[in-house]
Design an enzyme around this catalytic site. Sequence first.
Site, PDB file in Angstrom:
ATOM      1  N   GLN A 170      -3.937   3.602   0.921  1.00 32.99           N
ATOM      2  CA  GLN A 170      -4.395   3.618   2.313  1.00 32.99           C
ATOM      3  C   GLN A 170      -4.531   5.073   2.749  1.00 32.99           C
ATOM      4  OE1 GLN A 170      -1.560   2.923   5.664  1.00 32.99           O
ATOM      5  NE2 GLN A 170      -2.783   1.114   6.030  1.00 32.99           N
ATOM      6  N   HIS A 224       3.755   6.978   4.089  1.00 30.83           N
ATOM      7  CA  HIS A 224       4.701   5.871   4.020  1.00 30.83           C
ATOM      8  C   HIS A 224       4.361   4.928   2.871  1.00 30.83           C
ATOM      9  CE1 HIS A 224       1.543   4.063   6.691  1.00 30.83           C
ATOM     10  NE2 HIS A 224       1.870   2.931   6.085  1.00 30.83           N
ATOM     11  N   GLU A 277       7.096   0.584   5.605  1.00 29.43           N
ATOM     12  CA  GLU A 277       6.435  -0.441   6.411  1.00 29.43           C
ATOM     13  C   GLU A 277       6.617  -1.778   5.710  1.00 29.43           C
ATOM     14  OE1 GLU A 277       2.220   0.128   6.817  1.00 29.43           O
ATOM     15  OE2 GLU A 277       2.030  -1.420   8.359  1.00 29.43           O
ATOM     16  N   HIS A 329       0.825  -1.209   0.000  1.00 31.58           N
ATOM     17  CA  HIS A 329       0.000   0.000   0.000  1.00 31.58           C
ATOM     18  C   HIS A 329       0.853   1.251   0.000  1.00 31.58           C
ATOM     19  CE1 HIS A 329       0.629  -0.844   4.337  1.00 31.58           C
ATOM     20  NE2 HIS A 329       0.584   0.458   4.524  1.00 31.58           N
ATOM     21  N   GLU A 372      -8.028   4.051   9.272  1.00 35.80           N
ATOM     22  CA  GLU A 372      -7.575   3.897   7.891  1.00 35.80           C
ATOM     23  C   GLU A 372      -8.678   3.337   7.015  1.00 35.80           C
ATOM     24  OE1 GLU A 372      -4.358   0.955   8.588  1.00 35.80           O
ATOM     25  OE2 GLU A 372      -5.576  -0.396   7.377  1.00 35.80           O
TER      26      GLU A 372
HETATM   27 CO    CO Z   1       0.725   1.231   6.417  1.00 35.68          CO
END
Ligand code: CO
Length: 140
Positions: free
Chosen positions: A57, A81, A131, A10, A46
Amino acid sequence: MDSLLTEIDHIAIAVNDLDAAIAWYENVFGATVEHREVVDSDGVAEALLRVADSYVQLLTPTRDDSPVAKYLANKGEGLHHVGYRVSDCAVALEAVKAAGGRVIDEAPRPGSRGTTVAFVHPKTSFGTLIELVQDNGPAH
Ligand code: CO
């Protein structure tokens, strides 16, 4: 060796108003929300909108001391991110450490959607918060 990164899981975008951001993606692109979740431990809500085998996301803070609240206060809305899918989060995290990378999570921990995740500090990854996302089930 094969890459430890198997897919973009994502792209996370920090927003002030989650519902407004969802409505924009729905109205402009016809995107649909596949999953919504509040992650209390991270202080975020989210929404995941599918793009092929990955997600956008949309991320918003649920409390003032959330890291995402601090991010929005300092930098404003925008790219927060990148989540890379990996087959083994612990292995990928150890590879980062072995290369001298700075990590936020010393060990893998539960993420949303039943995933196992770990964050890598942007300081040693060229300014990008990363991540590492291990997908544990058929539904991701
Ligand atoms: Co994330």
